[in-house]
Design a protein around this motif. Structure first.
Motif, PDB file in Angstrom:
ATOM      1  N   MET A  95       0.837  -1.205   0.000  1.00  0.00           N
ATOM      2  CA  MET A  95       0.000   0.000   0.000  1.00  0.00           C
ATOM      3  C   MET A  95       0.868   1.249   0.000  1.00  0.00           C
ATOM      4  O   MET A  95       1.784   1.345   0.796  1.00  0.00           O
ATOM      5  CB  MET A  95      -0.872   0.056   1.260  1.00  0.00           C
TER       6      MET A  95
ATOM      7  N   GLU B  80      -0.468   4.524   0.121  1.00  0.00           N
ATOM      8  CA  GLU B  80      -1.007   5.651   0.873  1.00  0.00           C
ATOM      9  C   GLU B  80      -2.017   5.181   1.915  1.00  0.00           C
ATOM     10  O   GLU B  80      -2.625   4.132   1.775  1.00  0.00           O
ATOM     11  CB  GLU B  80      -1.657   6.691  -0.055  1.00  0.00           C
TER      12      GLU B  80
ATOM     13  N   SER C  76      -4.877   6.341   2.572  1.00  0.00           N
ATOM     14  CA  SER C  76      -6.266   6.293   2.099  1.00  0.00           C
ATOM     15  C   SER C  76      -6.605   4.933   1.485  1.00  0.00           C
ATOM     16  O   SER C  76      -7.764   4.531   1.480  1.00  0.00           O
ATOM     17  CB  SER C  76      -6.532   7.412   1.084  1.00  0.00           C
ATOM     18  N   LEU C  77      -5.588   4.208   0.988  1.00  0.00           N
ATOM     19  CA  LEU C  77      -5.824   2.862   0.463  1.00  0.00           C
ATOM     20  C   LEU C  77      -5.994   1.858   1.603  1.00  0.00           C
ATOM     21  O   LEU C  77      -6.813   0.952   1.534  1.00  0.00           O
ATOM     22  CB  LEU C  77      -4.679   2.431  -0.455  1.00  0.00           C
TER      23      LEU C  77
ATOM     24  N   LEU D 217      -9.519   2.290   2.769  1.00  0.00           N
ATOM     25  CA  LEU D 217     -10.448   1.606   1.862  1.00  0.00           C
ATOM     26  C   LEU D 217     -10.476   0.105   2.159  1.00  0.00           C
ATOM     27  O   LEU D 217     -11.536  -0.514   2.231  1.00  0.00           O
ATOM     28  CB  LEU D 217     -10.016   1.868   0.409  1.00  0.00           C
TER      29      LEU D 217
ATOM     30  N   ASN E 186      -5.298  10.137  -1.462  1.00  0.00           N
ATOM     31  CA  ASN E 186      -6.515  10.772  -1.935  1.00  0.00           C
ATOM     32  C   ASN E 186      -7.766  10.234  -1.234  1.00  0.00           C
ATOM     33  O   ASN E 186      -8.331   9.220  -1.628  1.00  0.00           O
ATOM     34  CB  ASN E 186      -6.616  10.562  -3.446  1.00  0.00           C
TER      35      ASN E 186
ATOM     36  N   ASP F 205     -10.956  10.030  -3.478  1.00  0.00           N
ATOM     37  CA  ASP F 205     -11.044   8.816  -4.299  1.00  0.00           C
ATOM     38  C   ASP F 205     -11.559   7.630  -3.489  1.00  0.00           C
ATOM     39  O   ASP F 205     -12.357   6.832  -3.972  1.00  0.00           O
ATOM     40  CB  ASP F 205      -9.666   8.471  -4.895  1.00  0.00           C
ATOM     41  N   THR F 206     -11.067   7.526  -2.252  1.00  0.00           N
ATOM     42  CA  THR F 206     -11.538   6.428  -1.395  1.00  0.00           C
ATOM     43  C   THR F 206     -13.029   6.557  -1.111  1.00  0.00           C
ATOM     44  O   THR F 206     -13.780   5.581  -1.195  1.00  0.00           O
ATOM     45  CB  THR F 206     -10.717   6.392  -0.080  1.00  0.00           C
TER      46      THR F 206
ATOM     47  N   VAL G  87     -15.331   8.215  -2.908  1.00  0.00           N
ATOM     48  CA  VAL G  87     -16.088   7.996  -4.145  1.00  0.00           C
ATOM     49  C   VAL G  87     -16.198   6.496  -4.426  1.00  0.00           C
ATOM     50  O   VAL G  87     -17.266   5.980  -4.769  1.00  0.00           O
ATOM     51  CB  VAL G  87     -15.437   8.737  -5.334  1.00  0.00           C
ATOM     52  N   THR G  88     -15.095   5.774  -4.245  1.00  0.00           N
ATOM     53  CA  THR G  88     -15.097   4.321  -4.448  1.00  0.00           C
ATOM     54  C   THR G  88     -16.136   3.651  -3.547  1.00  0.00           C
ATOM     55  O   THR G  88     -16.924   2.816  -3.993  1.00  0.00           O
ATOM     56  CB  THR G  88     -13.691   3.753  -4.152  1.00  0.00           C
TER      57      THR G  88
ATOM     58  N   ASP H  47     -15.414  16.318  -6.072  1.00  0.00           N
ATOM     59  CA  ASP H  47     -15.068  17.740  -5.985  1.00  0.00           C
ATOM     60  C   ASP H  47     -15.370  18.303  -4.607  1.00  0.00           C
ATOM     61  O   ASP H  47     -14.617  19.123  -4.075  1.00  0.00           O
ATOM     62  CB  ASP H  47     -15.873  18.547  -7.028  1.00  0.00           C
ATOM     63  N   TYR H  48     -16.490  17.862  -4.032  1.00  0.00           N
ATOM     64  CA  TYR H  48     -16.914  18.363  -2.728  1.00  0.00           C
ATOM     65  C   TYR H  48     -15.881  18.012  -1.650  1.00  0.00           C
ATOM     66  O   TYR H  48     -15.438  18.869  -0.886  1.00  0.00           O
ATOM     67  CB  TYR H  48     -18.287  17.770  -2.379  1.00  0.00           C
TER      68      TYR H  48
ATOM     69  N   SER I  23     -12.359  19.810  -2.369  1.00  0.00           N
ATOM     70  CA  SER I  23     -12.273  21.244  -2.100  1.00  0.00           C
ATOM     71  C   SER I  23     -12.395  21.539  -0.598  1.00  0.00           C
ATOM     72  O   SER I  23     -11.715  22.411  -0.082  1.00  0.00           O
ATOM     73  CB  SER I  23     -13.328  22.013  -2.901  1.00  0.00           C
ATOM     74  N   ASN I  24     -13.234  20.770   0.104  1.00  0.00           N
ATOM     75  CA  ASN I  24     -13.378  21.016   1.543  1.00  0.00           C
ATOM     76  C   ASN I  24     -12.162  20.564   2.341  1.00  0.00           C
ATOM     77  O   ASN I  24     -11.773  21.203   3.311  1.00  0.00           O
ATOM     78  CB  ASN I  24     -14.640  20.335   2.075  1.00  0.00           C
TER      79      ASN I  24
END
Lengths: 121, 181
Positions: free
Chosen positions: B1, B3, B5-6, B9, B114, B117-118, B120-121, B169-170, B173-174
């Motif tokens: 791994m 990162e 964030s993975l 996930l 990211n 990305d996590t 959204v997945t 995007d939400y 950006s936050n």
């Protein structure tokens, strides 16, 4: 900065397409391997690339799901493409770019990319 | 791994395999204590004490395809490499909580990676699960709650391509705004 208020607008846009997206047997299924092995090999980027292509091409008849480790870790990231009435096709050693091409060639144009299909083991 | 964030996930996948319908991911960054804490808490079926003792062992898994499981051991290793540790608490029928700590400025701390990305997945694959993501950097905080998103969407599914694009995007950006100094 984005705010949740914008969801109202998206809801209006998405609502029109919704009837087309109801689950049924005539849909193509893409199954992404999301076990520990898949994730560490890059499955998240593969999945996001597939979702992005589906959005760009406005494909309403494709369902994306996941599966855990199927015991073929050295071939990760991998996906299954299951078209209605056709045998399952397993693609291996993918990356985001290959995943995009699979959507274009196999999902849209019905051409299997033989070079990336799992070898006989 | 590569990162954190993975890892997150991957650990959330465990929660969902354990039947969770609600998963809370929290990341707490504290400059004063030089500490980052990542907590993943679910309402899945939980584990008995015996199982709990085994889960950090790479030669234990509930999977049947193979007899090794690396998700939790790898996350524990990432924490230990960065001067921290990993703790798991669980109760049958109540759920499981995985808590990993990291020294914030440790040279071997993996990048967070990211988180958008996590998330959204997770929303794409598990539209029926509630996810709450809480990220704080000292006194600044960002909370993303799929329950709130669904309330606004009404009959539109959370895994609709336009919604997923918005979530990306939400969150991006936050998060950027709380991570800025």
């Amino acid at each position: 900065m984005k705010s949740l208020e914008e969801l109202e607008k998206i809801r209006e846009q998405a609502k029109d397409l919704i009837n087309l997206r109801k689950d049924n047997e005539n849909k193509t299924r893409i199954v992404v391997g999301m076990g520990t092995c898949g994730i560490s090999a890059g499955a998240r980027q593969v999945l996001l690339a597939i979702l992005d292509e589906i959005k760009k091409r406005n494909l309403n008849d494709v369902i994306v799901t996941e599966t855990g480790c199927i015991g073929l870790c050295k071939f990760e990231p991998l996906i299954d493409v299951i078209k209605p009435g056709q045998p399952k096709v397993t693609y291996v050693n993918l990356d985001a770019e290959k995943a995009r091409q699979i959507v274009a060639k196999h999902i849209v144009n019905n051409q299997i990319i033989e070079d990336w299909v799992i070898p006989n083991i | 791994m590569k990162e954190l964030s993975l890892h997150i996930l991957d650990i959330v996948e465990n929660s969902i395999n354990a039947g969770a319908t609600r998963v809370k991911i929290s990341i707490k960054e504290e400059s004063k204590r030089n500490l980052m804490t990542i907590t993943i808490a679910d309402n899945g079926k939980g584990m008995d004490e015996d199982t709990l003792k085994k889960v950090v062992d790479p030669f234990f898994t509930t999977r049947t395809t193979r007899r090794v499981g690396l998700g939790i051991p790898l996350f524990a290793q990432a924490a230990k490499m960065a001067g921290g540790d990993l703790k798991i608490t669980s109760k049958i029928g109540m759920g499981t909580k995985v808590e990993a700590t990291f020294i914030k400025n440790h040279i071997d701390l993996q990048p967070l990676g990211n988180m958008a990305d996590t998330l959204v997945t997770l929303c794409a694959l598990y539209p029926h699960v509630e996810f709450i993501y809480e990220h704080s950097v000292d006194d600044k905080i960002f909370i993303f709650d799929t329950g709130e998103v669904k309330k606004r969407l009404k009959d539109v599914p959370i895994n609709h391509p336009l919604v997923l694009e918005f979530i990306k995007d939400y969150v991006d950006s936050n998060l950027k705004s709380i991570l800025e100094v």
